[in-house]
Design a protein around this motif. Structure first.
Motif, PDB file in Angstrom:
ATOM      1  N   LEU A 115       2.442   1.132  11.624  1.00  0.00           N
ATOM      2  CA  LEU A 115       3.561   1.365  10.722  1.00  0.00           C
ATOM      3  C   LEU A 115       4.883   1.398  11.491  1.00  0.00           C
ATOM      4  O   LEU A 115       4.935   1.828  12.651  1.00  0.00           O
ATOM      5  CB  LEU A 115       3.380   2.690   9.981  1.00  0.00           C
ATOM      6  N   PRO A 116       5.964   0.974  10.849  1.00  0.00           N
ATOM      7  CA  PRO A 116       7.270   1.038  11.507  1.00  0.00           C
ATOM      8  C   PRO A 116       7.727   2.463  11.701  1.00  0.00           C
ATOM      9  O   PRO A 116       7.226   3.400  11.059  1.00  0.00           O
ATOM     10  CB  PRO A 116       8.191   0.272  10.543  1.00  0.00           C
ATOM     11  N   ALA A 117       8.716   2.626  12.576  1.00  0.00           N
ATOM     12  CA  ALA A 117       9.233   3.962  12.861  1.00  0.00           C
ATOM     13  C   ALA A 117       9.922   4.559  11.647  1.00  0.00           C
ATOM     14  O   ALA A 117       9.731   5.736  11.323  1.00  0.00           O
ATOM     15  CB  ALA A 117      10.204   3.897  14.033  1.00  0.00           C
ATOM     16  N   HIS A 118      10.713   3.748  10.953  1.00  0.00           N
ATOM     17  CA  HIS A 118      11.574   4.282   9.892  1.00  0.00           C
ATOM     18  C   HIS A 118      11.958   3.157   8.949  1.00  0.00           C
ATOM     19  O   HIS A 118      12.060   1.995   9.359  1.00  0.00           O
ATOM     20  CB  HIS A 118      12.837   4.889  10.519  1.00  0.00           C
ATOM     21  N   LYS A 119      12.156   3.504   7.718  1.00  0.00           N
ATOM     22  CA  LYS A 119      12.704   2.596   6.723  1.00  0.00           C
ATOM     23  C   LYS A 119      13.662   3.384   5.836  1.00  0.00           C
ATOM     24  O   LYS A 119      13.420   4.557   5.539  1.00  0.00           O
ATOM     25  CB  LYS A 119      11.600   1.974   5.845  1.00  0.00           C
ATOM     26  N   ASN A 120      14.729   2.728   5.403  1.00  0.00           N
ATOM     27  CA  ASN A 120      15.640   3.348   4.445  1.00  0.00           C
ATOM     28  C   ASN A 120      14.985   3.301   3.076  1.00  0.00           C
ATOM     29  O   ASN A 120      14.871   2.238   2.463  1.00  0.00           O
ATOM     30  CB  ASN A 120      16.977   2.597   4.430  1.00  0.00           C
ATOM     31  N   MET A 121      14.558   4.463   2.603  1.00  0.00           N
ATOM     32  CA  MET A 121      13.900   4.539   1.298  1.00  0.00           C
ATOM     33  C   MET A 121      14.664   5.449   0.342  1.00  0.00           C
ATOM     34  O   MET A 121      14.155   5.796  -0.719  1.00  0.00           O
ATOM     35  CB  MET A 121      12.464   5.041   1.484  1.00  0.00           C
ATOM     36  N   TYR A 122      15.889   5.807   0.748  1.00  0.00           N
ATOM     37  CA  TYR A 122      16.657   6.785  -0.012  1.00  0.00           C
ATOM     38  C   TYR A 122      17.852   6.201  -0.754  1.00  0.00           C
ATOM     39  O   TYR A 122      18.435   6.872  -1.612  1.00  0.00           O
ATOM     40  CB  TYR A 122      17.152   7.891   0.918  1.00  0.00           C
ATOM     41  N   SER A 123      18.235   4.974  -0.454  1.00  0.00           N
ATOM     42  CA  SER A 123      19.464   4.429  -1.035  1.00  0.00           C
ATOM     43  C   SER A 123      19.212   3.507  -2.222  1.00  0.00           C
ATOM     44  O   SER A 123      20.125   2.827  -2.676  1.00  0.00           O
ATOM     45  CB  SER A 123      20.259   3.685   0.035  1.00  0.00           C
ATOM     46  N   HIS A 124      17.972   3.479  -2.708  1.00  0.00           N
ATOM     47  CA  HIS A 124      17.620   2.549  -3.789  1.00  0.00           C
ATOM     48  C   HIS A 124      17.450   3.236  -5.138  1.00  0.00           C
ATOM     49  O   HIS A 124      17.209   2.563  -6.140  1.00  0.00           O
ATOM     50  CB  HIS A 124      16.312   1.822  -3.436  1.00  0.00           C
ATOM     51  N   GLY A 125      17.534   4.561  -5.157  1.00  0.00           N
ATOM     52  CA  GLY A 125      17.302   5.279  -6.398  1.00  0.00           C
ATOM     53  C   GLY A 125      15.841   5.359  -6.792  1.00  0.00           C
ATOM     54  O   GLY A 125      15.515   5.598  -7.959  1.00  0.00           O
ATOM     55  N   TRP A 126      14.939   5.180  -5.821  1.00  0.00           N
ATOM     56  CA  TRP A 126      13.506   5.208  -6.099  1.00  0.00           C
ATOM     57  C   TRP A 126      13.033   6.626  -6.394  1.00  0.00           C
ATOM     58  O   TRP A 126      13.539   7.605  -5.844  1.00  0.00           O
ATOM     59  CB  TRP A 126      12.718   4.667  -4.917  1.00  0.00           C
ATOM     60  N   THR A 127      12.009   6.715  -7.224  1.00  0.00           N
ATOM     61  CA  THR A 127      11.315   7.981  -7.444  1.00  0.00           C
ATOM     62  C   THR A 127      10.407   8.251  -6.242  1.00  0.00           C
ATOM     63  O   THR A 127      10.098   7.336  -5.458  1.00  0.00           O
ATOM     64  CB  THR A 127      10.458   7.924  -8.708  1.00  0.00           C
ATOM     65  N   PRO A 128       9.925   9.489  -6.082  1.00  0.00           N
ATOM     66  CA  PRO A 128       8.970   9.753  -4.999  1.00  0.00           C
ATOM     67  C   PRO A 128       7.752   8.835  -5.044  1.00  0.00           C
ATOM     68  O   PRO A 128       7.288   8.367  -3.992  1.00  0.00           O
ATOM     69  CB  PRO A 128       8.591  11.217  -5.218  1.00  0.00           C
ATOM     70  N   ASP A 129       7.218   8.561  -6.220  1.00  0.00           N
ATOM     71  CA  ASP A 129       6.059   7.666  -6.317  1.00  0.00           C
ATOM     72  C   ASP A 129       6.406   6.251  -5.869  1.00  0.00           C
ATOM     73  O   ASP A 129       5.578   5.567  -5.235  1.00  0.00           O
ATOM     74  CB  ASP A 129       5.523   7.639  -7.748  1.00  0.00           C
ATOM     75  N   GLU A 130       7.614   5.804  -6.153  1.00  0.00           N
ATOM     76  CA  GLU A 130       8.037   4.463  -5.720  1.00  0.00           C
ATOM     77  C   GLU A 130       8.221   4.414  -4.210  1.00  0.00           C
ATOM     78  O   GLU A 130       7.911   3.398  -3.575  1.00  0.00           O
ATOM     79  CB  GLU A 130       9.317   4.066  -6.452  1.00  0.00           C
ATOM     80  N   VAL A 131       8.720   5.499  -3.625  1.00  0.00           N
ATOM     81  CA  VAL A 131       8.846   5.565  -2.167  1.00  0.00           C
ATOM     82  C   VAL A 131       7.479   5.440  -1.512  1.00  0.00           C
ATOM     83  O   VAL A 131       7.275   4.655  -0.567  1.00  0.00           O
ATOM     84  CB  VAL A 131       9.537   6.875  -1.740  1.00  0.00           C
ATOM     85  N   LYS A 132       6.517   6.195  -2.011  1.00  0.00           N
ATOM     86  CA  LYS A 132       5.170   6.161  -1.430  1.00  0.00           C
ATOM     87  C   LYS A 132       4.514   4.798  -1.627  1.00  0.00           C
ATOM     88  O   LYS A 132       3.871   4.273  -0.702  1.00  0.00           O
ATOM     89  CB  LYS A 132       4.323   7.276  -2.033  1.00  0.00           C
ATOM     90  N   ALA A 133       4.696   4.208  -2.795  1.00  0.00           N
ATOM     91  CA  ALA A 133       4.130   2.882  -3.047  1.00  0.00           C
ATOM     92  C   ALA A 133       4.709   1.850  -2.087  1.00  0.00           C
ATOM     93  O   ALA A 133       3.998   0.942  -1.620  1.00  0.00           O
ATOM     94  CB  ALA A 133       4.383   2.472  -4.497  1.00  0.00           C
ATOM     95  N   TYR A 134       5.978   1.982  -1.764  1.00  0.00           N
ATOM     96  CA  TYR A 134       6.625   1.076  -0.808  1.00  0.00           C
ATOM     97  C   TYR A 134       5.976   1.192   0.573  1.00  0.00           C
ATOM     98  O   TYR A 134       5.684   0.180   1.226  1.00  0.00           O
ATOM     99  CB  TYR A 134       8.109   1.398  -0.724  1.00  0.00           C
ATOM    100  N   ILE A 135       5.727   2.431   1.012  1.00  0.00           N
ATOM    101  CA  ILE A 135       5.090   2.628   2.323  1.00  0.00           C
ATOM    102  C   ILE A 135       3.696   2.008   2.341  1.00  0.00           C
ATOM    103  O   ILE A 135       3.332   1.286   3.277  1.00  0.00           O
ATOM    104  CB  ILE A 135       5.004   4.126   2.658  1.00  0.00           C
ATOM    105  N   TYR A 136       2.921   2.278   1.310  1.00  0.00           N
ATOM    106  CA  TYR A 136       1.535   1.818   1.280  1.00  0.00           C
ATOM    107  C   TYR A 136       1.450   0.290   1.259  1.00  0.00           C
ATOM    108  O   TYR A 136       0.463  -0.277   1.739  1.00  0.00           O
ATOM    109  CB  TYR A 136       0.805   2.380   0.066  1.00  0.00           C
TER     110      TYR A 136
END
Length: 408
Positions: free
Chosen positions: A168-189
């Motif tokens: 997995l990568p070190a970091h991704k910007n997952m906070y500037s898109h207006g995603w819900t927590p479930d959408e953030v997790k789905a993006y990682i997976y």
């Protein structure tokens, strides 16, 4: 412990404050399972609203101590050390004119622990699950989170998440898109691995976010609830939690100025991705005091035992496995979650033993243990209060050198 070397260790915090590296901090040194000495200096907030005075309430803790810049000797370890002061921050004069004022650091000041969350909340929950026969380190992550198998990650293991070798990568910007927590997790997976798992060590927030979700799934409750019930309450860590209540704010060290808020973050999690996940995540979001982290450190040095009660939080086997090298053959020295001596991220300094281990947090926090000397060091600062450019890396290393030298 040698009182002169302890004084040297604490003086380093004064120098960092005077140099504008951090507005304040708390340092605790312990040995043989007890706090030997502690020190507070500077301010927790350079421009707190005037109405924020008072100690606030805590879960089972007494009221905050008054004042700043003082040392407290514990258990006859040596004489108290005087000193500690506030280095004025840009805008302090304007803040004072606007009715705001510096908020002194006390022994009960609560800090945003940042990545200490990984080893103080997520790691012990995972180890408890192994102790209870609910999980194996070499289980595939997809056994618990089927969506994680996407993009060739079906064979990635829990162990690889813990040792930061999962691809997995070190970091991704997952906070500037207006995603819900479930959408953030789905993006990682759904992410593809950035390298072949097991071939590199890349420190990854995303891996510990995933571990936090595994822990929540297997405990059958949210991560913050599981950590409170299974880790913090058994250890008596009454001033440790995710998403601290509003009444704690007068005791919390403020972090970075946030343009959107128009003020420093103060009780809100500093890490943006943790914020996007609701404030409680496997990689960041924990708030704690130096005293509570001292309890946690003592448990590890006791091989998983809690104080003098003889009860256990984790097994001796778990404590030993977590502090052994899990990255053989790689240019890294990682245990399960922990940073070991000689790792590129090692902040232990020069004098701590080869068996030492610990972790740091981006906000300016660190926790380090040295089993060979049966000592621990907690250093909490809010160095991001002045912005992200400053560094406490040298402060940590020099502090740990003086602590190790104090062990007679």
């Amino acid at each position: 412990m040698n009182p002169e070397r302890i004084a040297d260790a604490f003086r380093l915090l004064d120098e960092a404050i005077a140099g504008g590296i951090t507005p304040g901090g708390v340092a605790v040194v312990g040995r043989y399972g007890r706090i030997a000495a502690s020190y507070v200096a500077g301010v927790a907030h350079t421009a707190a609203p005037a109405a924020s005075g008072g100690a606030g309430s805590s879960c089972g803790a007494g009221s905050a101590a008054s004042g700043g810049g003082h040392a407290v000797a514990h258990g006859g370890s040596g004489s108290a050390v005087s000193g500690g002061h506030h280095s004025a921050a840009p805008g302090d004069a304007a803040a004072a004119a606007d009715g705001r004022r510096p908020l002194p650091v006390t022994e009960s000041t609560v800090y945003d622990c940042a990545s200490l969350t990984k080893v103080v909340a997520t790691l012990p929950l995972v180890l408890l699950l192994v102790d209870r026969g609910r999980l194996r380190l070499d289980d595939p992550v997809a056994r618990y989170i089927p969506a994680f198998a996407a993009e060739g990650k079906a064979a990635v293991t829990v162990r690889q998440l813990l040792t930061h070798t999962s691809g997995l990568p070190a970091h991704k910007n997952m906070y500037s898109h207006g995603w819900t927590p479930d959408e953030v997790k789905a993006y990682i997976y759904a992410l593809p691995p950035e390298y072949e798992p097991g071939t590199k060590m890349v420190y990854s927030d995303l891996g510990f976010i995933t571990l936090g979700e595994i822990a929540a799934e297997l405990f059958g409750e949210p991560l913050d609830t599981a950590a409170r019930r299974h880790v913090f309450e058994p250890l008596g860590m009454n001033d440790t939690c995710f998403m601290p209540p509003q009444e704690w704010r007068p005791r919390i060290a403020a972090t970075e100025f946030d343009e959107a808020l128009g003020r420093h973050k103060w009780g809100e999690v500093h890490d943006e991705n943790a914020g996007a996940l609701g404030g409680a995540s496997g990689h960041a979001g924990l708030f704690s005091t130096a005293g509570d982290l001292a309890k946690y450190a003592a448990m590890w040095l006791a091989g998983g035992r809690i104080g003098e009660s003889g009860e256990r939080l984790i097994s001796q086997a778990a404590a030993e496995a977590a502090t052994r090298c899990g990255t053989p053959g790689l240019p890294a020295n990682r245990g399960l979650g922990w940073v070991l001596k000689g790792d590129p991220w090692d902040a232990s300094g020069d004098w701590m033993s080869p068996s030492s281990y610990g972790h740091t947090g981006f906000t300016g926090t660190s926790l380090w243990m040295d089993p060979a000397r049966d000592c621990f060091a907690v250093l909490l600062t809010n160095r991001v209060h002045y912005g992200r450019d400053g560094s406490v890396a040298r402060l940590r290393a020099c502090f740990h050198n003086a602590v190790a030298a104090a062990c007679l």
